[in-house]
Design a protein around this motif. Structure first.
Motif, mmCIF file in Angstrom:
data_model
loop_
_atom_site.group_PDB
_atom_site.id
_atom_site.type_symbol
_atom_site.label_atom_id
_atom_site.label_comp_id
_atom_site.label_asym_id
_atom_site.label_seq_id
_atom_site.Cartn_x
_atom_site.Cartn_y
_atom_site.Cartn_z
ATOM 1 N N ILE A 61 0.898 -1.318 0.053
ATOM 2 C CA ILE A 61 0.001 0.031 0.058
ATOM 3 C C ILE A 61 0.756 1.313 -0.039
ATOM 4 O O ILE A 61 0.865 2.251 -0.858
ATOM 5 C CB ILE A 61 -0.925 0.184 1.074
ATOM 6 C CG1 ILE A 61 -1.931 -1.053 0.951
ATOM 7 C CG2 ILE A 61 -1.595 1.388 1.386
ATOM 8 C CD1 ILE A 61 -2.790 -1.529 2.178
ATOM 9 N N GLU A 62 1.624 1.115 0.822
ATOM 10 C CA GLU A 62 2.929 2.300 1.012
ATOM 11 C C GLU A 62 3.585 2.720 -0.462
ATOM 12 O O GLU A 62 3.487 3.556 -1.023
ATOM 13 C CB GLU A 62 3.804 2.356 1.957
ATOM 14 C CG GLU A 62 3.382 2.348 3.356
ATOM 15 C CD GLU A 62 2.698 1.055 4.067
ATOM 16 O OE1 GLU A 62 2.360 0.312 3.424
ATOM 17 O OE2 GLU A 62 2.758 1.114 5.160
ATOM 18 N N ASP A 63 4.115 1.446 -0.797
ATOM 19 C CA ASP A 63 4.770 1.567 -2.231
ATOM 20 C C ASP A 63 3.845 1.943 -3.440
ATOM 21 O O ASP A 63 4.239 2.880 -4.267
ATOM 22 C CB ASP A 63 5.503 0.217 -2.431
ATOM 23 C CG ASP A 63 6.645 -0.146 -1.584
ATOM 24 O OD1 ASP A 63 7.141 0.690 -0.941
ATOM 25 O OD2 ASP A 63 6.549 -1.479 -1.598
ATOM 26 N N CYS A 64 2.594 1.562 -3.256
ATOM 27 C CA CYS A 64 1.803 1.836 -4.388
ATOM 28 C C CYS A 64 1.420 3.397 -4.293
ATOM 29 O O CYS A 64 1.040 4.079 -5.361
ATOM 30 C CB CYS A 64 0.678 0.841 -4.325
ATOM 31 S SG CYS A 64 1.223 -0.770 -5.101
ATOM 32 N N SER A 65 1.330 3.818 -2.960
ATOM 33 C CA SER A 65 0.714 5.158 -2.988
ATOM 34 C C SER A 65 1.692 6.045 -3.238
ATOM 35 O O SER A 65 1.568 7.248 -3.883
ATOM 36 C CB SER A 65 0.500 5.305 -1.321
ATOM 37 O OG SER A 65 -0.423 4.508 -0.689
ATOM 38 N N ILE A 66 3.080 5.610 -3.060
ATOM 39 C CA ILE A 66 4.256 6.502 -3.726
ATOM 40 C C ILE A 66 4.247 6.784 -5.025
ATOM 41 O O ILE A 66 4.322 7.523 -5.494
ATOM 42 C CB ILE A 66 5.675 6.132 -3.196
ATOM 43 C CG1 ILE A 66 5.566 6.298 -1.574
ATOM 44 C CG2 ILE A 66 6.627 6.554 -3.543
ATOM 45 C CD1 ILE A 66 6.583 5.403 -0.661
ATOM 46 N N ALA A 67 4.032 5.495 -5.640
ATOM 47 C CA ALA A 67 3.924 5.409 -7.070
ATOM 48 C C ALA A 67 2.770 6.200 -7.659
ATOM 49 O O ALA A 67 2.836 7.034 -8.947
ATOM 50 C CB ALA A 67 3.824 3.749 -7.684
#
Ligand SMILES: Cc1cc2nc3c(=O)[nH]c(=O)nc-3n(C[C@H](O)[C@H](O)[C@H](O)COP(=O)(O)O)c2cc1C
Length: 177
Positions: free
Chosen positions: A88-94
């Motif tokens: 979730i964090e990684d995809c939020s950053i993307a």
């Protein structure tokens, strides 16, 4: 870069102008360059420019997705839950990198939240989208970023609107920054 960050506002109304393929490539390249935990890059992106699909995506949830109906482009951001416990964090950053890249290319964008949202009583917004776009089960959709040329410009936050009360120094104390 700072000007892009300071000036970005969500765009929910787009002009009819198409986005060149070269710009779409640049947007996706930016997203693919995003940082991720342990560099595991759990994201996958589905670029949607078919008006019929965009119209169907705008129905993913009852509120807050309608902007997709008239967007020329949407990027569906999903994460591989088997690759990372913090997808979730990684995809939020993307997702935000995609938005900032759009702003840098003089395009407007808006994040449409999908994770933990519902299509109706029986179906999550994620399930609705995965079925529509044939996204496999090990992926979960976090967001859709709608992108296009801005129909109108929105003002950047003024200094008065900038919430400096959220910032403290050295310890949690409610004094002016
Ligand atoms: C995690 C997240 C979820 C959001 N979900 C939606 C959404 O579903 N629909 C929508 O129209 N805007 C959505 N937004 C956009 C916010 O409403 C917007 O960023 C906020 O109101 C601040 O406005 P600004 O982006 O113009 O500064 C979302 C933004 C974030 C960061």
């Amino acid at each position: 870069m700072l000007e892009i960050i300071y000036n970005r506002r969500s765009t929910r109304k787009f002009s009819n102008r198409k986005i060149d393929e070269g710009l779409i490539q640049q947007l996706l390249k930016a997203a693919l360059c995003s940082p991720s935990s342990k560099n595991c890059k759990p994201w996958e992106f589905v670029v949607v420019d078919d008006p019929e699909l965009l119209s169907r995506l705008s129905l993913a949830k009852p509120h807050g997705a309608c902007l997709l109906k008239h967007a020329p482009l949407a990027v569906v951001v999903s994460g591989d839950k088997t690759k990372s416990d913090i997808w979730i964090e990684d995809c939020s950053i993307a997702s935000i990198i995609l938005q900032l890249a759009a702003e840098g290319l003089e395009l407007g964008s808006c994040w449409v939240q999908i994770h933990r949202r519902f299509h109706n009583d029986d179906l999550t917004a994620d399930e609705f989208i995965r079925e529509l776009l044939q996204i496999p089960d090990h992926l979960e959709v976090l967001s859709i970023v709608g992108i296009g040329y801005k129909a109108n410009d929105r003002a950047a936050l003024t200094d008065k609107e900038t919430d400096w009360k959220k910032v403290m120094r050295n310890k949690y104390s409610k004094v002016d920054y």
